[in-house]
Write a protein that holds these residues in place. Sequence first.
Motif, short mmCIF file in Angstrom:
data_model
loop_
_atom_site.label_atom_id
_atom_site.label_comp_id
_atom_site.label_asym_id
_atom_site.label_seq_id
_atom_site.Cartn_x
_atom_site.Cartn_y
_atom_site.Cartn_z
N ARG A 85 6.01 7.78 -31.03
CA ARG A 85 5.80 9.06 -30.37
C ARG A 85 6.93 10.04 -30.69
N GLN A 86 6.57 11.33 -30.68
CA GLN A 86 7.52 12.40 -30.88
C GLN A 86 7.29 13.47 -29.81
N VAL B 158 -1.11 11.17 -31.43
CA VAL B 158 -0.95 11.51 -32.85
C VAL B 158 0.49 11.95 -33.03
N SER B 159 1.21 11.28 -33.91
CA SER B 159 2.64 11.46 -34.03
C SER B 159 2.99 12.91 -34.31
N GLY B 160 3.72 13.51 -33.37
CA GLY B 160 4.17 14.88 -33.51
C GLY B 160 3.21 15.92 -32.96
N VAL C 15 0.45 10.12 -41.48
CA VAL C 15 0.07 10.53 -40.13
C VAL C 15 -0.25 9.26 -39.35
N ILE C 16 0.45 9.05 -38.24
CA ILE C 16 0.36 7.81 -37.47
C ILE C 16 -0.31 8.10 -36.14
N LEU C 17 -1.20 7.24 -35.76
CA LEU C 17 -1.84 7.29 -34.44
C LEU C 17 -1.55 5.98 -33.73
N LEU D 261 -2.54 3.02 -36.03
CA LEU D 261 -3.34 3.26 -37.24
C LEU D 261 -2.55 4.16 -38.17
N PHE D 262 -2.42 3.72 -39.41
CA PHE D 262 -1.80 4.51 -40.47
C PHE D 262 -2.93 5.21 -41.22
#
Length: 793
Positions: A625-626, A288-290, A583-585, A250-251
Amino acid sequence: MGGSRSQVNKPHKTRFSSKSSRNIHKIPPKDKNRIAKPSRNVAQGARAARHQRSKMLREQKKAAILKEKRASSGSTSPPRVILLFPLSASVNVSSLAEDILRLLSPEVSGALSSTVASSEYKLRATVLQAPHGDLLSCMEMAKVADLIAFVASAAEESTCDYIDSFGSHCLSVFRSLGLPSTVVFIHDLPTELKRRNDAKKIVTSNLTAEFPEDCKFYPADTKDDLHKFMWLFKEQRLTAPHWRNQRPYLFAQKVDMVPDDFSPENCTLLLTGYTRAHSLSVNQLVHVSGAGDFQLSKIEIMKDPFPLNARKDHNAMDFDDIQDVEVICSLSPDPLSQEPLLVENVPDPLAGEQTWPTEAEMAEADRNQKQKRMRKRTLPRGTSEYQAAWIIDDTDEEDSGAEDDGDEDGMVLDGGEGGFPSQEGTNNPDFEEDQASLYLRDSDEETENDSVMMEGENMTREQIEDEIKKIKEAHAEDEEFPDEVDTPLDVPARKRFAKYRGLKSFRTSSWDPKESLPPEYARIFAFDNFARTQKHVIAKALKVEQEGRDDCAPAGSYARLYIKDVPLHVASKLCAASRIAPVILCGLLQHESKMSVLHFSIKKVDSYDAPIKAKEELIFHVGFRQFVARPIFSTDNINSDKHKMERFLHAGRFSIASIYAPISFPPLPLIVLKGAAGAGTPVIAAVGSLRSVDPDRIILKKIILTGYPQRVSKLKATVRYMFHNPEDVRWFKPVEVWTKCGRRGRVKEPVGTHGAMKCIFNGGLQQHDTVCMSLYKRAYPKWPEQRFPVLNA
């Protein structure tokens, strides 16, 4: 007797090969072909079956393509994400983005949102503008883009200015991530037709080599140019990287947070946007990215704010009003089927038979040792300090018995089952020294790359420059003299290198992967058969997708996700960062939140010239992922189960980076970022891809002790400067020695009291040769202090 007659064969003997074929002339002509040549019917039947199968496969592919096209361009599909990326700093993409949005929604006046729906083109699109110079934002936008439109200006003075250094660097990073569908917009073309065509040809010929073969070039100056592109774009079948289609994502078009009344340090993070690729279950974990991995508390599926059959004033909706959109249904997790947020394994303190001391016991032993040193001793009157050193206490008398024995054969060569002998099996293992060396964490300061550069705010500029200079000198020395170390003068070699062992053959000697594992291995997870587990997990996710269960938000639906137990400072940073970068999920597959040992194929980028030391803190971007990791680097040996550790990531070749990180199922791309010495934005240091997840991969750190011939007599030689006392020579006597000129030999005996030794070789030794001894120990990555980069920001 009469003369011999030549044998005359009867006609039926020569014309027919079997009895059944002799009477074939009696069979009717219509049945003759069927009986005489049965293979013809078999061939015709097989050919017809192949044609039928080929026809069926073509129809299935056509149906799949048609279904995919309808899903990607229909009213139920999410808006297509178009990323406008300027190839040089002089290109203005804001005007081009406004022209595209005006073309898709001409009836709307005033400010436009980045997402619009066009009933004329039957297309919904989200237009993103890549900020030139911000590499991290451009990289996050490229991860979610369905189409990357590279914008070049035809008004540049020279052909080399069409793409600058930042544009070329970003393009190489996009290739490492996997390029989606791409086009090139040519801006600032002349108005005259002939000059316009010539300028377009020049730009096309200079940029064709930088992009994929199917990349098309379009002029983008007038409304008619954009109109032609839009009609082609809405019919285009978009391609995406394979790793992006494995998981739902999801963006987020809106990021918000709700404080938690029960826990003031945590909050509920709200992400609103379109679900893509696959349906997202409320019971599965998300990343959640980061920021990290979390559980969902609720999913609200809302009415689409940008439908294709909208009213004329519907596109004027601002993103601030999206939160007030009507909620169609709400999905709540099932406590019995919800995936638990399991990160680390909880080890059983009673499991296993090793009696390894705990940290508390080690600290208590250190305190007792200090107290023992500080304790006053009762000495006879008149005893000097020199004389007191010779007086033995009761505790010293017990230990002195172990030193009376000879020190023969202290180290055993590992030719298959060797290693260090047990304490009972050796004559004099120097129990106290060796036990202390095994428990001492910093016993390998000269050869271990455990040290990490101190924080920039705690160091002056001169200290930072000195630290960088030392790292560069160590990197240059490792390239010139790989693995060579000096034996210290003040510490015995048998204590200094107590963890190392010799190998008869690096390729064939055995090494138990379960032997002497570090405490971190009790916190990770491992699979008996990782490939089978991956196949099972992906099949399970596909089955959930096909069933269309009630706990899933279908792909393409507009949803608001409630992410629970998010730290308050992390949520506030995400809300602030959402104005600059997306923010990317992404949804996680089963087991993907658990920690294990991941191995990546990695290569240093050409633009990064600073040394990258092993166990240094780096930021790994693996797909969506980060996380933060401290890897060790090793070679990739195809014909061996053991791999040699590398102290630095050297440029120009691929290495394997091993880290402690959450499990991920390949294939996934990798982008490695490294922070500056002080404060500043991280820069890209290396790229690669995920290779495997295997805690049993054996990585051996190699050191080479060197000595020099003092006297040479045929096959014998006296070697000095490798060791500095005869006890060390006896300890390492079973290990084979070799020379840089190709001779191999063994240690016979020590000579004198200063560490010289007599060696025997398989050939004559030259005086200028160097005698070497190879020692190995298993190396492991470092456990990261902070797992996610947002926590460090």
